[in-house]
Design an enzyme around this catalytic site. Structure first.
Site, mmCIF file in Angstrom:
data_model
loop_
_atom_site.group_PDB
_atom_site.id
_atom_site.type_symbol
_atom_site.label_atom_id
_atom_site.label_comp_id
_atom_site.label_asym_id
_atom_site.label_seq_id
_atom_site.Cartn_x
_atom_site.Cartn_y
_atom_site.Cartn_z
ATOM 1 N N ASN A 111 0.751 -1.102 0.207
ATOM 2 C CA ASN A 111 0.004 -0.032 0.152
ATOM 3 C C ASN A 111 0.965 1.129 -0.003
ATOM 4 O O ASN A 111 2.001 1.300 0.442
ATOM 5 C CB ASN A 111 -1.027 -0.043 1.187
ATOM 6 C CG ASN A 111 -0.296 0.877 2.421
ATOM 7 O OD1 ASN A 111 -0.378 2.035 2.466
ATOM 8 N ND2 ASN A 111 0.176 0.003 3.225
ATOM 9 N N PHE A 115 -1.492 8.264 4.526
ATOM 10 C CA PHE A 115 -2.440 8.832 5.792
ATOM 11 C C PHE A 115 -3.604 9.436 4.889
ATOM 12 O O PHE A 115 -4.119 10.634 5.496
ATOM 13 C CB PHE A 115 -1.470 9.772 6.365
ATOM 14 C CG PHE A 115 -0.609 9.450 7.278
ATOM 15 C CD1 PHE A 115 -0.467 8.111 7.745
ATOM 16 C CD2 PHE A 115 0.463 10.344 7.985
ATOM 17 C CE1 PHE A 115 0.288 7.471 8.704
ATOM 18 C CE2 PHE A 115 1.191 9.850 8.710
ATOM 19 C CZ PHE A 115 1.269 8.434 9.143
ATOM 20 N N SER A 173 5.636 5.113 8.780
ATOM 21 C CA SER A 173 4.998 4.936 7.442
ATOM 22 C C SER A 173 5.916 5.362 6.308
ATOM 23 O O SER A 173 6.366 6.424 6.150
ATOM 24 C CB SER A 173 3.750 5.771 7.255
ATOM 25 O OG SER A 173 3.210 5.713 5.922
ATOM 26 N N ASN A 175 5.163 6.004 3.348
ATOM 27 C CA ASN A 175 4.191 6.597 2.325
ATOM 28 C C ASN A 175 4.018 8.021 2.248
ATOM 29 O O ASN A 175 3.119 8.652 1.700
ATOM 30 C CB ASN A 175 2.612 5.967 2.210
ATOM 31 C CG ASN A 175 2.859 4.534 2.154
ATOM 32 O OD1 ASN A 175 3.596 3.966 1.124
ATOM 33 N ND2 ASN A 175 2.098 3.581 2.677
ATOM 34 N N THR A 176 4.553 8.689 3.298
ATOM 35 C CA THR A 176 4.513 10.289 3.402
ATOM 36 C C THR A 176 6.081 10.686 3.499
ATOM 37 O O THR A 176 6.777 10.094 4.201
ATOM 38 C CB THR A 176 3.739 10.738 4.845
ATOM 39 O OG1 THR A 176 2.396 10.414 4.935
ATOM 40 C CG2 THR A 176 4.142 12.209 5.167
ATOM 41 N N LYS A 211 5.665 3.420 17.104
ATOM 42 C CA LYS A 211 5.774 2.626 15.888
ATOM 43 C C LYS A 211 6.855 2.729 14.733
ATOM 44 O O LYS A 211 6.970 3.856 14.370
ATOM 45 C CB LYS A 211 4.416 2.567 15.143
ATOM 46 C CG LYS A 211 4.222 1.342 14.113
ATOM 47 C CD LYS A 211 2.677 1.099 13.721
ATOM 48 C CE LYS A 211 2.862 0.056 12.944
ATOM 49 N NZ LYS A 211 1.518 -0.219 12.376
ATOM 50 N N ASN A 240 6.245 -1.441 11.355
ATOM 51 C CA ASN A 240 5.358 -0.892 9.940
ATOM 52 C C ASN A 240 5.974 -2.019 9.048
ATOM 53 O O ASN A 240 6.623 -2.801 9.132
ATOM 54 C CB ASN A 240 5.582 0.418 10.118
ATOM 55 C CG ASN A 240 4.332 1.242 9.433
ATOM 56 O OD1 ASN A 240 3.613 0.526 8.667
ATOM 57 N ND2 ASN A 240 3.834 2.230 10.165
#
Length: 353
Positions: A111, A115, A173, A175-176, A211, A240
């Site tokens: 994915n 966010f 994460s 993805n940012t 995390k 993560n």
């Protein structure tokens, strides 16, 4: 055990776009079409996690219910605790689709959501109305266009904190853009100081977890453990998703985004064991990454975890997996002569070092 309705639903969902299927699964859950076995517990499974009393140590990881839309139902799905979010101060769309891919042959997913969520205000409103029961926490995030991302974590905690049982600082994460830069020692120390100050200002003290990513060097992991022990946080969630594509048999659908599911199990468990060694029992650890069976949950416990979380495995096995893992974990503890979960924690750590 997967019911007939659940098997039919899973087969149907596999035929449609993954993100649309995820939305439909939440709707089905709210409509009462998913199995809700209620509490799963035993004297062996009951445990304490950073001061929270858990009926069992099997938790739901963040990302499944980003906007806290199905919390009452998830609380009756057999989990010992659930985590919703991530929530950011302001609503944001996240990255453009496609941004979610299933890899059935690998029991995995990739994915790159970024966010996407409705923002802290509607999420907090739903959390304020939830029933009492198992602990419910919120994954704290930062808006991608924030001038001060570190401040965003404290902002969300200040707003939602009165309605939470725990909160998680998510700096891992992939993805940012540049979010993982906040895992550096100086940046992480400053960020956590602000979050802990906000937590300590709440009328009711709640645990705060950190995390972390699985893609850390040994030196970086040692630094994070040092910062965590000094900061006043209450535990670490390891880990993560990963940027690695190692171990995949499926064609790689995207070079961007985080890989979750079965291929992450060994990497995340090794990080967990190393953290357990660094922290020497001073902080509880939550093992997440590739948990798809009771045996794998047990491996995480024996590697040093006080609890586990799952998400991706449910894409392929259904929501009933949570209850199945809890029951299976109880049987494994009994088989090996452990009277409690805490007795088993860390007993197999050396295997992963």
């Amino acid at each position: 055990m997967t019911t007939l309705i659940e098997r039919v639903g899973l087969a149907a969902f596999q035929k449609i776009d993954p993100e649309k299927a995820h939305g439909l699964s939440l709707r089905a859950l709210r409509m009462g079409l998913a199995p809700l076995p209620g509490p799963i517990t035993s004297p062996r499974l009951k445990t304490d996690l950073a001061g929270m009393s858990l009926l069992n140590p099997v938790g739901l990881a963040a990302g499944f219910d980003k906007n806290a839309e199905a919390v009452p139902q998830l609380m009756r799905a057999g989990f010992g605790f659930i985590e919703v979010g991530a929530a950011t101060p302001r609503a944001q769309e996240g990255n453009l689709p496609p941004r979610l891919w299933r890899l059935p042959a690998d029991r995995a997913a990739i994915n790159r959501f970024g966010f996407n969520n409705q923002g802290m205000e509607p999420i907090t409103e739903r959390l304020a109305k939830r029933p009492q029961g198992i602990p419910v926490g919120l994954n704290l995030g930062a808006n991608k266009d924030a001038a001060d991302r570190a401040k965003d974590f404290a902002t969300v905690l200040a707003h939602a904190g009165p309605h939470l049982d725990f909160a998680t600082v998510n700096v891992s994460s992939p993805n940012t853009e540049k979010l993982r830069d906040l895992q550096g020692k100086a940046a992480l120390s400053a960020l956590l100081a602000g979050v802990i100050e906000t937590r300590d200002s709440l009328a009711r003290r709640i645990p705060v977890f950190l995390k972390i990513a699985p893609d850390l060097s040994a030196e970086e992991l040692a630094e994070i453990a040092e910062v965590a022990l000094e900061s006043g946080i209450d535990g670490i969630i390891a880990t993560n998703t990963t940027l690695s594509r190692e171990g995949l048999t499926s064609p790689n659908p995207s070079d961007q985004g985080g890989l979750s599911g079965a291929p992450l199990f060994e990497k995340s468990t090794r990080v967990l064991a190393q953290l357990s060694q660094h922290t020497a029992g001073a902080l509880p650890l939550i093992g997440v990454g590739g948990v798809g069976s009771a045996e794998q949950a047990y491996e995480k416990i024996r590697a040093g975890a006080s609890a586990v979380q799952l998400y991706t495995a449910m894409v392929f096995a259904g929501l009933s997996l949570a209850a199945d893992i809890a029951r299976g974990l109880d049987a494994l503890l009994e088989r090996d002569g452990f009277a409690s979960l805490s007795e088993a924690t860390g007993t197999g750590r050396d295997k992963w070092l």
